[in-house]
Motif scaffolding. Structure first.
Motif, PDB file in Angstrom:
ATOM      1  N   ASP A   1       0.732  -0.917   0.107  1.00  0.00           N
ATOM      2  CA  ASP A   1      -0.177   0.087  -0.043  1.00  0.00           C
ATOM      3  C   ASP A   1       0.929   1.261   0.083  1.00  0.00           C
ATOM      4  N   ARG A   2       0.935   2.108  -1.187  1.00  0.00           N
ATOM      5  CA  ARG A   2       1.668   3.195  -1.206  1.00  0.00           C
ATOM      6  C   ARG A   2       0.867   4.479  -1.233  1.00  0.00           C
ATOM      7  N   THR A   3      -0.294   4.495  -0.623  1.00  0.00           N
ATOM      8  CA  THR A   3      -1.196   5.766  -0.350  1.00  0.00           C
ATOM      9  C   THR A   3      -1.748   6.196   0.863  1.00  0.00           C
ATOM     10  N   ALA A   4      -1.474   5.121   1.667  1.00  0.00           N
ATOM     11  CA  ALA A   4      -1.963   5.098   3.132  1.00  0.00           C
ATOM     12  C   ALA A   4      -1.052   6.217   4.239  1.00  0.00           C
ATOM     13  N   ARG A   5       0.164   6.553   3.577  1.00  0.00           N
ATOM     14  CA  ARG A   5       0.879   7.344   4.545  1.00  0.00           C
ATOM     15  C   ARG A   5       1.326   6.453   5.804  1.00  0.00           C
ATOM     16  N   GLY A   6       1.163   6.916   6.961  1.00  0.00           N
ATOM     17  CA  GLY A   6       1.490   6.278   8.324  1.00  0.00           C
ATOM     18  C   GLY A   6       0.784   5.169   8.458  1.00  0.00           C
ATOM     19  N   THR A   7      -0.611   5.005   8.274  1.00  0.00           N
ATOM     20  CA  THR A   7      -1.426   4.122   8.595  1.00  0.00           C
ATOM     21  C   THR A   7      -0.798   2.867   8.331  1.00  0.00           C
ATOM     22  N   PHE A   8      -0.640   2.375   7.189  1.00  0.00           N
ATOM     23  CA  PHE A   8       0.024   1.020   6.708  1.00  0.00           C
ATOM     24  C   PHE A   8       1.618   1.127   6.691  1.00  0.00           C
ATOM     25  N   SER A   9       2.318   1.869   7.298  1.00  0.00           N
ATOM     26  CA  SER A   9       3.745   2.007   6.914  1.00  0.00           C
ATOM     27  C   SER A   9       4.463   1.745   8.371  1.00  0.00           C
ATOM     28  N   ASN A  10       5.780   1.320   8.414  1.00  0.00           N
ATOM     29  CA  ASN A  10       6.367   1.209   9.629  1.00  0.00           C
ATOM     30  C   ASN A  10       7.541   2.249   9.896  1.00  0.00           C
ATOM     31  N   ALA A  11       7.225   3.307   8.990  1.00  0.00           N
ATOM     32  CA  ALA A  11       8.141   4.575   9.160  1.00  0.00           C
ATOM     33  C   ALA A  11       7.834   5.302  10.179  1.00  0.00           C
ATOM     34  N   GLU A  12       8.811   6.467  10.682  1.00  0.00           N
ATOM     35  CA  GLU A  12       8.681   7.267  11.608  1.00  0.00           C
ATOM     36  C   GLU A  12       7.751   8.010  11.310  1.00  0.00           C
ATOM     37  N   LEU A  13       6.731   8.517  12.505  1.00  0.00           N
ATOM     38  CA  LEU A  13       5.934   9.367  12.174  1.00  0.00           C
ATOM     39  C   LEU A  13       6.045  10.714  13.227  1.00  0.00           C
ATOM     40  N   ARG A  14       6.341  11.913  12.736  1.00  0.00           N
ATOM     41  CA  ARG A  14       6.867  12.801  13.496  1.00  0.00           C
ATOM     42  C   ARG A  14       5.554  13.667  14.335  1.00  0.00           C
ATOM     43  N   PRO A  15       5.898  14.467  15.241  1.00  0.00           N
ATOM     44  CA  PRO A  15       4.714  14.944  15.925  1.00  0.00           C
ATOM     45  C   PRO A  15       3.669  15.608  15.332  1.00  0.00           C
ATOM     46  N   HIS A  16       2.388  15.438  15.286  1.00  0.00           N
ATOM     47  CA  HIS A  16       1.483  15.859  14.699  1.00  0.00           C
ATOM     48  C   HIS A  16      -0.026  15.987  15.208  1.00  0.00           C
ATOM     49  N   THR A  17      -0.827  16.647  14.806  1.00  0.00           N
ATOM     50  CA  THR A  17      -2.214  16.565  15.201  1.00  0.00           C
ATOM     51  C   THR A  17      -2.892  15.776  13.798  1.00  0.00           C
ATOM     52  N   ASP A  18      -4.093  15.222  14.168  1.00  0.00           N
ATOM     53  CA  ASP A  18      -5.093  14.692  13.004  1.00  0.00           C
ATOM     54  C   ASP A  18      -6.189  15.970  12.885  1.00  0.00           C
ATOM     55  N   LEU A  19      -7.262  15.184  12.443  1.00  0.00           N
ATOM     56  CA  LEU A  19      -8.252  16.150  12.147  1.00  0.00           C
ATOM     57  C   LEU A  19      -9.568  15.873  12.942  1.00  0.00           C
ATOM     58  N   HIS A  20      -9.736  15.213  13.918  1.00  0.00           N
ATOM     59  CA  HIS A  20     -10.982  14.958  14.654  1.00  0.00           C
ATOM     60  C   HIS A  20     -10.691  15.252  16.071  1.00  0.00           C
ATOM     61  N   ASP A  21     -11.439  15.614  16.806  1.00  0.00           N
ATOM     62  CA  ASP A  21     -11.481  16.082  18.286  1.00  0.00           C
ATOM     63  C   ASP A  21     -10.613  15.010  19.153  1.00  0.00           C
ATOM     64  N   ILE A  22     -10.884  13.831  19.167  1.00  0.00           N
ATOM     65  CA  ILE A  22     -10.354  12.699  20.224  1.00  0.00           C
ATOM     66  C   ILE A  22      -9.929  11.618  19.430  1.00  0.00           C
ATOM     67  N   LEU A  23      -8.695  11.267  19.736  1.00  0.00           N
ATOM     68  CA  LEU A  23      -8.074  10.235  19.067  1.00  0.00           C
ATOM     69  C   LEU A  23      -8.034   9.063  19.763  1.00  0.00           C
ATOM     70  N   ALA A  24      -7.765   7.656  19.417  1.00  0.00           N
ATOM     71  CA  ALA A  24      -7.519   6.468  20.275  1.00  0.00           C
ATOM     72  C   ALA A  24      -6.668   5.572  19.460  1.00  0.00           C
TER      73      ALA A  24
END
Length: 284
Positions: free
Chosen positions: A83-106
């Motif tokens: 999968d080459r389109t899903a960015r961090g979701t389906f990758s084992n790469a580092e994800l640098r600090p960020h926020t997403d787009l909804h109020d609460i994440l889990a």
């Protein structure tokens, strides 16, 4: 969680979970806005039941949003080499600090990695203080509005891009909050890359001090605008790859610094619906 709370979860006895539910709600309404639950054994539950319990707890805090054109509300976070389109979701790469787009994440951890994969939470309060100390001229740039781009893997309606500040200073109603996602911001406001890089560097220095490992059975909930999150790179076991489940939750429990923050989540939800309809009707 206590042994009794775990058993009540498994039995579906909601009345016995009132204290736990109230504690979580109060944490988001008046506290730091981050909760780590421990006590479940995913090996006993299996994937489907673990995900179901996870979603039920998330429902105490708001409404889980869809996370793909397929309409899933509990997403699998796992490495998929094809999968080459899903960015961090389906990758084992580092994800640098960020926020997403909804109020609460889990995130609910079903299996951890063979090595790496440590999680990061950076509080907006600590980040606000660090920015003022390390780069005093930066806050003036961070309170300006910047355009957020979209995900090229999704279809979007033809409409203006949302523009928001990165930093929301504290006031009488809430502490400092942040809306920062380098991927979407660089797609929408590439002329500000130097500002993003300065912000990112300070956030990463704080992140390096806050690494922790989610263990199987752990369920982590946090207020998206009060905490940046990330992940270190990881290596899988061949027979038991790392698997987390994820929720995006629309919620009014935790205070938002600006009502316009709702637009980011609404736009993502709409893009998923548009993409789903486009795929369903033969790409017409």
């Amino acid at each position: 969680m206590t042994t009794g709370e775990v058993q009540a979860l498994l039995d579906g006895r909601e009345e016995a979970l009132a204290d736990l539910r109230d504690d979580m709600t109060a944490n988001f309404a008046r506290g730091p806005g981050a909760v780590l639950l421990r006590g479940l054994d995913p090996a006993v539950l299996g994937e489907a039941r673990f995900a179901s319990v996870f979603a039920r707890i998330g429902g105490w805090l708001g409404t889980p949003a869809i996370q793909s054109p397929q309409g899933e509300r509990v997403a699998r976070v796992e490495r998929r080499a094809d999968d080459r389109t899903a960015r961090g979701t389906f990758s084992n790469a580092e994800l640098r600090p960020h926020t997403d787009l909804h109020d609460i994440l889990a995130l609910g951890c079903f299996r951890s990695a063979a090595s790496g994969g440590e999680s990061v939470l950076v509080s907006a309060r600590d980040l606000y203080r660090a920015i003022g100390h390390e780069d005093p001229s930066l806050p003036a740039d961070l309170v300006k509005p910047y355009a957020w781009g979209g995900n090229p893997a999704l279809r979007s309606a033809d409409r203006p891009r949302p523009c928001l500040p990165i930093l929301f200073p504290p006031d009488a109603a809430h502490g400092p909050q942040v809306a920062y996602n380098g991927y979407f911001l660089r797609r929408g406001a590439d002329q500000a890359d130097g500002i993003f890089a300065r912000f990112d560097a300070i956030a990463q220095r704080l992140a390096d001090k806050t690494l922790f490992r989610l263990m199987p059975g752990d369920m982590l909930f946090w207020h998206n605008w009060s905490w940046l999150h990330g992940r270190m790179p990881f290596a899988d076991r061949d027979d038991r790859p790392r698997l987390l489940f994820r929720l995006w939750i629309r919620s009014v429990i935790a205070p938002r610094a600006d009502p316009a923050l709702v637009e980011l989540g609404q736009r993502m939800d709409e893009d998923h619906r548009i993409t789903s309809q486009w795929e369903k009707h033969g790409h017409e």
